[in-house]
Design an enzyme around this catalytic site. Structure first.
Site, short mmCIF file in Angstrom:
data_model
loop_
_atom_site.label_atom_id
_atom_site.label_comp_id
_atom_site.label_asym_id
_atom_site.label_seq_id
_atom_site.Cartn_x
_atom_site.Cartn_y
_atom_site.Cartn_z
N HIS A 212 -0.65 4.94 18.12
CA HIS A 212 0.06 4.36 16.96
C HIS A 212 -0.93 3.68 16.01
CE1 HIS A 212 3.71 3.82 19.81
NE2 HIS A 212 4.08 4.72 18.92
N LYS B 18 19.67 1.82 22.98
CA LYS B 18 18.48 2.37 23.65
C LYS B 18 17.82 1.28 24.49
CE LYS B 18 14.52 5.25 22.34
NZ LYS B 18 13.80 5.84 21.22
N ARG C 127 1.78 15.13 17.84
CA ARG C 127 0.74 15.34 18.86
C ARG C 127 0.77 16.77 19.40
NH1 ARG C 127 3.29 10.62 22.31
NH2 ARG C 127 5.01 11.89 21.52
N SER D 232 4.30 5.85 24.41
CA SER D 232 4.76 4.54 24.91
C SER D 232 5.31 4.69 26.32
CB SER D 232 5.84 3.98 23.98
OG SER D 232 5.29 3.68 22.74
O1 PNS Z 1 9.36 6.23 18.05
P1 PNS Z 1 10.60 7.08 18.07
O2 PNS Z 1 11.57 6.57 19.12
O3 PNS Z 1 10.28 8.54 18.23
O4 PNS Z 1 11.29 6.89 16.64
C1 PNS Z 1 12.51 7.53 16.34
C2 PNS Z 1 13.09 7.08 14.99
C3 PNS Z 1 13.14 5.56 14.91
C4 PNS Z 1 12.21 7.58 13.86
C5 PNS Z 1 14.50 7.71 14.85
O5 PNS Z 1 15.23 7.46 16.00
C6 PNS Z 1 15.27 7.17 13.65
O6 PNS Z 1 14.92 7.44 12.52
N1 PNS Z 1 16.32 6.39 13.92
C7 PNS Z 1 17.14 5.77 12.90
C8 PNS Z 1 18.54 6.39 12.83
C9 PNS Z 1 18.57 7.58 11.92
O7 PNS Z 1 18.20 7.51 10.77
N2 PNS Z 1 19.05 8.69 12.46
C10 PNS Z 1 19.14 9.93 11.75
C11 PNS Z 1 17.81 10.66 11.80
S1 PNS Z 1 18.04 12.27 11.36
#
Ligand code: PNS
Length: 162
Positions: free
Chosen positions: A19, A43, A92, A130
C-alpha cells in the site's frame, strides 16, 4: 488550471508495504490525494477504522495535499464530494484484475466523469496483502520488511504480545 484530485480507497486492514508503495506512486500524480478507508460494519475487520486511519496518518502524514479519511456508502459519491476525477487501485495479478473489472465498470456507469487508474506496486510487494499480513502476524511470524514497524507493533498489541 483546475486541481487534480484523486482518491485511493481501500480497507487497509492493516496498511502494508505494498500500500505504501502505491501511495508514494499515486500521490505524485495529484495536487490533492485522499486515502479513503472504507467504514463497513458488515465486514469483519481486525483494526477499527480509527486505528487504521491513525496508522496511515502516522506513516504518510495528514496534510492539505494528502488527506487520510474514512468513507462509507458509495465510493463514487465520496469521490464526487471531494471533486476527484480519478480513483486509484493497485493491481498485483490477473486475479486482482478480475476482482476490479466489474467494480470499475459499475463505478464508471454510476459516475462517468470519474476514471479508475490502476497502478502496479514494485515487484517486491506483488505478493503482499492485508490478509496475509494479518495471518502471519497472528501466528507470530516475522513481518519485517512486509509491514512498517508501527504496523507490526500494532499487530503485536492486538494479539497481546507487548
Ligand atoms: O481494499 P479493498 O477491500 O479491496 O477495497 C474495496 C473498496 C473499498 C474499494 C470497495 O469495497 C468499495 O469501493 N466499497 C464502497 C462501496 C461501493 O462503492 N460499492 C460499489 C462498487 S462498484
Amino acid at each position: 488550471m483546475s486541481r487534480r484530485i484523486g482518491v485511493f480507497p481501500g480497507s487497509f486492514d492493516p496498511v502494508h508495504n505494498g500500500h505504501l508503495d502505491l501511495i508514494e506512486r499515486a500521490r505524485r500524480l495529484f495536487d490533492v490525494f485522499y486515502i479513503a478507508v472504507l467504514f463497513n460494519d458488515q465486514k469483519q475487520a481486525l483494526f477499527s477504522v480509527e486505528e487504521r486511519i491513525d496508522l496511515l496518518r502516522d506513516l504518510v502524514g495528514d496534510s492539505d495535499d494528502c488527506r487520510v479519511e474514512s468513507f462509507s456508502g458509495l465510493l463514487v459519491d465520496y469521490a464526487r464530494e471531494k471533486g476527484a476525477t480519478a480513483v486509484i487501485r493497485g493491481l498485483r495479478s490477473g486475479a486482482d484484475f478480475d476482482y476490479e473489472l466489474p467494480m470499475t465498470l459499475m463505478n464508471r456507469r454510476l459516475a462517468p466523469g470519474i476514471d479508475t487508474i490502476f497502478l502496479l506496486p514494485a515487484p517486491e510487494w506483488i505478493y503482499l496483502s492485508s490478509r496475509l499480513t494479518k495471518e502471519v502476524g497472528s501466528l507470530e511470524g516475522d513481518l519485517t520488511g512486509i509491514a512498517p514497524p508501527l504496523v507490526i507493533e500494532a499487530l503485536h498489541r492486538k494479539h497481546g504480545w507487548n
